[in-house]
Design a protein around this motif. Structure first.
Motif, PDB file in Angstrom:
ATOM      1  N   LYS A 283       0.840  -1.185   0.000  1.00 19.10           N
ATOM      2  CA  LYS A 283       0.000   0.000   0.000  1.00 19.10           C
ATOM      3  C   LYS A 283       0.882   1.246   0.000  1.00 19.10           C
ATOM      4  CE  LYS A 283      -3.753  -0.368   2.357  1.00 19.10           C
ATOM      5  NZ  LYS A 283      -4.750  -0.386   1.245  1.00 19.10           N
ATOM      6  N   PRO A 284       0.649   2.212  -0.900  1.00 19.90           N
ATOM      7  CA  PRO A 284       1.489   3.410  -0.954  1.00 19.90           C
ATOM      8  C   PRO A 284       1.428   4.199   0.351  1.00 19.90           C
ATOM      9  CG  PRO A 284       0.112   3.233  -2.925  1.00 19.90           C
ATOM     10  CD  PRO A 284      -0.377   2.209  -1.961  1.00 19.90           C
ATOM     11  N   VAL A 285       2.582   4.730   0.764  1.00 18.97           N
ATOM     12  CA  VAL A 285       2.642   5.639   1.914  1.00 18.97           C
ATOM     13  C   VAL A 285       2.389   7.040   1.386  1.00 18.97           C
ATOM     14  CG1 VAL A 285       4.062   6.540   3.786  1.00 18.97           C
ATOM     15  CG2 VAL A 285       4.253   4.137   3.108  1.00 18.97           C
ATOM     16  N   LEU A 286       1.225   7.599   1.714  1.00 16.46           N
ATOM     17  CA  LEU A 286       0.752   8.815   1.078  1.00 16.46           C
ATOM     18  C   LEU A 286       0.156   9.742   2.135  1.00 16.46           C
ATOM     19  CD1 LEU A 286      -1.284   8.894  -2.202  1.00 16.46           C
ATOM     20  CD2 LEU A 286      -2.208  10.020  -0.189  1.00 16.46           C
ATOM     21  N   VAL A 287       0.513  11.027   2.085  1.00 15.92           N
ATOM     22  CA  VAL A 287      -0.001  12.023   3.024  1.00 15.92           C
ATOM     23  C   VAL A 287      -0.583  13.186   2.221  1.00 15.92           C
ATOM     24  CG1 VAL A 287       0.567  13.675   4.856  1.00 15.92           C
ATOM     25  CG2 VAL A 287       1.641  11.407   4.833  1.00 15.92           C
ATOM     26  N   VAL A 288      -1.789  13.621   2.596  1.00 14.29           N
ATOM     27  CA  VAL A 288      -2.440  14.764   1.944  1.00 14.29           C
ATOM     28  C   VAL A 288      -2.363  15.962   2.879  1.00 14.29           C
ATOM     29  CG1 VAL A 288      -4.579  15.659   0.975  1.00 14.29           C
ATOM     30  CG2 VAL A 288      -3.995  13.243   0.692  1.00 14.29           C
ATOM     31  N   SER A 289      -1.845  17.082   2.367  1.00 17.91           N
ATOM     32  CA  SER A 289      -1.753  18.324   3.139  1.00 17.91           C
ATOM     33  C   SER A 289      -2.217  19.462   2.246  1.00 17.91           C
ATOM     34  CB  SER A 289      -0.322  18.571   3.618  1.00 17.91           C
ATOM     35  OG  SER A 289      -0.213  19.798   4.330  1.00 17.91           O
ATOM     36  N   GLY A 290      -3.429  19.972   2.508  1.00 20.81           N
ATOM     37  CA  GLY A 290      -3.980  21.010   1.642  1.00 20.81           C
ATOM     38  C   GLY A 290      -4.203  20.471   0.245  1.00 20.81           C
ATOM     39  N   ASN A 291      -3.603  21.143  -0.749  1.00 22.18           N
ATOM     40  CA  ASN A 291      -3.729  20.665  -2.127  1.00 22.18           C
ATOM     41  C   ASN A 291      -2.467  19.942  -2.591  1.00 22.18           C
ATOM     42  OD1 ASN A 291      -1.993  22.845  -2.292  1.00 22.18           O
ATOM     43  ND2 ASN A 291      -2.834  23.615  -4.216  1.00 22.18           N
ATOM     44  N   ARG A 292      -1.683  19.465  -1.625  1.00 28.07           N
ATOM     45  CA  ARG A 292      -0.459  18.743  -1.967  1.00 28.07           C
ATOM     46  C   ARG A 292      -0.520  17.302  -1.468  1.00 28.07           C
ATOM     47  NH1 ARG A 292       4.184  22.404   0.510  1.00 28.07           N
ATOM     48  NH2 ARG A 292       2.685  22.341   2.237  1.00 28.07           N
ATOM     49  N   ILE A 293       0.078  16.418  -2.242  1.00 27.79           N
ATOM     50  CA  ILE A 293       0.161  15.001  -1.911  1.00 27.79           C
ATOM     51  C   ILE A 293       1.636  14.630  -1.805  1.00 27.79           C
ATOM     52  CG2 ILE A 293      -0.465  12.662  -2.593  1.00 27.79           C
ATOM     53  CD1 ILE A 293      -2.602  13.934  -4.417  1.00 27.79           C
ATOM     54  N   PHE A 294       2.011  14.013  -0.704  1.00 23.22           N
ATOM     55  CA  PHE A 294       3.379  13.560  -0.500  1.00 23.22           C
ATOM     56  C   PHE A 294       3.401  12.034  -0.536  1.00 23.22           C
ATOM     57  CE2 PHE A 294       2.984  17.678   1.549  1.00 23.22           C
ATOM     58  CZ  PHE A 294       4.110  18.348   1.113  1.00 23.22           C
ATOM     59  N   VAL A 295       4.282  11.478  -1.359  1.00 22.44           N
ATOM     60  CA  VAL A 295       4.371  10.030  -1.528  1.00 22.44           C
ATOM     61  C   VAL A 295       5.814   9.597  -1.372  1.00 22.44           C
ATOM     62  CG1 VAL A 295       3.845   8.062  -3.000  1.00 22.44           C
ATOM     63  CG2 VAL A 295       2.475  10.138  -3.180  1.00 22.44           C
ATOM     64  N   SER A 296       6.041   8.581  -0.549  1.00 22.60           N
ATOM     65  CA  SER A 296       7.376   8.007  -0.390  1.00 22.60           C
ATOM     66  C   SER A 296       7.566   6.892  -1.400  1.00 22.60           C
ATOM     67  CB  SER A 296       7.543   7.463   1.036  1.00 22.60           C
ATOM     68  OG  SER A 296       8.771   6.793   1.175  1.00 22.60           O
ATOM     69  N   GLY A 297       8.653   6.964  -2.190  1.00 24.93           N
ATOM     70  CA  GLY A 297       8.879   5.948  -3.201  1.00 24.93           C
ATOM     71  C   GLY A 297      10.308   5.965  -3.712  1.00 24.93           C
ATOM     72  N   ILE A 298      10.514   5.359  -4.863  1.00 20.20           N
ATOM     73  CA  ILE A 298      11.849   5.201  -5.447  1.00 20.20           C
ATOM     74  C   ILE A 298      11.869   5.851  -6.828  1.00 20.20           C
ATOM     75  CG2 ILE A 298      13.600   3.541  -6.223  1.00 20.20           C
ATOM     76  CD1 ILE A 298      12.311   1.505  -4.322  1.00 20.20           C
ATOM     77  N   ARG A 299      12.944   6.564  -7.124  1.00 23.51           N
ATOM     78  CA  ARG A 299      13.202   7.052  -8.474  1.00 23.51           C
ATOM     79  C   ARG A 299      14.400   6.291  -9.015  1.00 23.51           C
ATOM     80  NH1 ARG A 299      14.250  13.323  -9.412  1.00 23.51           N
ATOM     81  NH2 ARG A 299      16.047  12.840  -8.090  1.00 23.51           N
ATOM     82  N   VAL A 300      14.243   5.735 -10.216  1.00 27.18           N
ATOM     83  CA  VAL A 300      15.302   4.943 -10.836  1.00 27.18           C
ATOM     84  C   VAL A 300      15.833   5.693 -12.047  1.00 27.18           C
ATOM     85  CG1 VAL A 300      15.875   2.780 -11.988  1.00 27.18           C
ATOM     86  CG2 VAL A 300      14.322   2.777 -10.028  1.00 27.18           C
ATOM     87  N   MET A 301      17.138   5.921 -12.070  1.00 26.99           N
ATOM     88  CA  MET A 301      17.814   6.578 -13.191  1.00 26.99           C
ATOM     89  C   MET A 301      18.949   5.671 -13.644  1.00 26.99           C
ATOM     90  SD  MET A 301      17.884  10.392 -11.514  1.00 26.99           S
ATOM     91  CE  MET A 301      18.438   9.665  -9.952  1.00 26.99           C
ATOM     92  N   GLY A 302      18.676   4.908 -14.708  1.00 26.18           N
ATOM     93  CA  GLY A 302      19.662   3.934 -15.159  1.00 26.18           C
ATOM     94  C   GLY A 302      19.817   2.844 -14.120  1.00 26.18           C
ATOM     95  N   GLU A 303      21.033   2.660 -13.608  1.00 29.66           N
ATOM     96  CA  GLU A 303      21.268   1.668 -12.566  1.00 29.66           C
ATOM     97  C   GLU A 303      21.256   2.290 -11.173  1.00 29.66           C
ATOM     98  OE1 GLU A 303      24.857  -0.394 -13.387  1.00 29.66           O
ATOM     99  OE2 GLU A 303      24.146  -1.272 -15.279  1.00 29.66           O
TER     100      GLU A 303
END
Length: 321
Positions: A283-303
């Motif tokens: 389940k995504p870890v997601l927080v709503v604050s006003g009109n903003r959504i914060f999500v904890s995740g991974i960004r992959v750039m190449g390796e």
């Protein structure tokens, strides 16, 4: 684990592990400084805690698997010591994965109950901390497994989303986040496919539970691409829109990606977001604050992999709806 803020303090509930046993703890933080830690259970087979605030009191629930089957227990925590542990369900019911939410008047307990060879989604209500939870009412579908509920409160009404799914077959082989093969064991949480999302809106007047759809067209479900094993929904609302965030198989076969859809009238529409990845079907870890959504995740750039908190603006997400 989970956390709530109330009365100038932050309360964090979590499961601790020691010598093959588990216990539920509550950490209390005031002005960014830990104020105390309360052990809510003995050491044993306790897990999956949930926390919320009901009528200015912190309430915590969890699974107790010390008996033959799992049962759900709970305590209220005021300014002093917690109340005595109460049973919300019996071990005969085989109840799992409790989630709680309050609209200020009523505390709602939503959980999975296993009977008739499948998981059912159940709800119980409690108005006063000195009383017991009501009898269980089923709010899910009549086939397959109702799992992984997500809760949201808006204007006193409770919104519930969940996945309705059937398990992969035994000996099915898939790749984990390390790229190695994993063989499907007996059915368990986190192995679902053939999935659709269910939605309900709940109301309670002290005597009668009302269960309705999100709109007049009874838009109570969302069919998914089963080949992507999508699921683990999170429901939330910002302004006039209802959103659903969930995970789906990414193009990189050992990752899962975040997907967000918005309910526009009676149609669910995909929202364009940057690529946010996860190692597991979770389940995504997601927080709503006003009109903003914060999500904890991974960004992959190449390796290269980077763990980060992504920030999404809801105004930009819905500008084309």
């Amino acid at each position: 684990c989970g956390a709530v803020c109330t009365g100038g303090r932050t309360c964090v509930v979590y499961t601790a592990y020691d010598d093959r046993q588990k216990a539920i703890f509550l950490l209390i933080i005031g002005e960014d400084v830990p104020k105390g830690k309360i052990q809510l259970t003995d050491w044993g087979k306790f897990d999956f805690p949930s926390i919320c605030v009901h009528q200015s009191k912190v309430v915590v629930s969890w699974e107790n698997f010390s008996q033959t089957n799992s049962q759900i227990e709970y305590v209220f925590v005021g300014d002093d010591e917690p109340s005595s542990i109460q049973q919300a369900t019996s071990c005969q019911e085989r109840a799992y994965q409790p989630q709680m939410i309050s609209n200020g008047d009523t505390l709602f307990l939503i959980y999975e109950s296993f009977f008739e060879k499948r998981y059912h989604l159940m709800v119980r209500m409690l108005e006063d901390s000195h009383h017991r939870f009501s009898e269980a009412v089923e709010i899910g579908f009549d086939t397959l497994n109702d799992l992984s509920p997500s809760l949201w409160c808006q204007d006193g009404e409770i919104y519930v989303s969940w996945e309705n799914s059937s398990p992969l077959y035994t000996d099915y082989v898939w790749k984990n986040h390390k790229g190695t093969d994993v063989t499907m064991p007996a059915f368990g949480h986190g192995w679902q496919v053939l999935c659709k999302m269910g939605f309900r809106k709940l109301g309670f007047d002290g005597e009668t539970l009302t269960v309705s759809s999100l709109d007049t067209d009874w838009n109570a479900e969302l069919e998914l691409n089963n080949a992507e094993s999508a699921g683990e929904p999170v429901v939330f609302m910002v302004g006039e829109f209802t959103y659903l965030a969930y995970v789906s198989k990414a193009e990189q076969s050992h990752y899962w990606k975040l997907v967000i859809q918005a309910l526009n009238g009676s149609m669910w529409e995909f929202i364009e977001i940057p690529e946010i990845l996860f190692d597991y079907r979770q389940k995504p870890v997601l927080v709503v604050s006003g009109n903003r959504i914060f999500v904890s995740g991974i960004r992959v750039m190449g390796e290269k992999r980077e763990y980060k908190v992504f920030q999404l603006e809801t105004d930009s997400l819905t500008k084309n709806l």
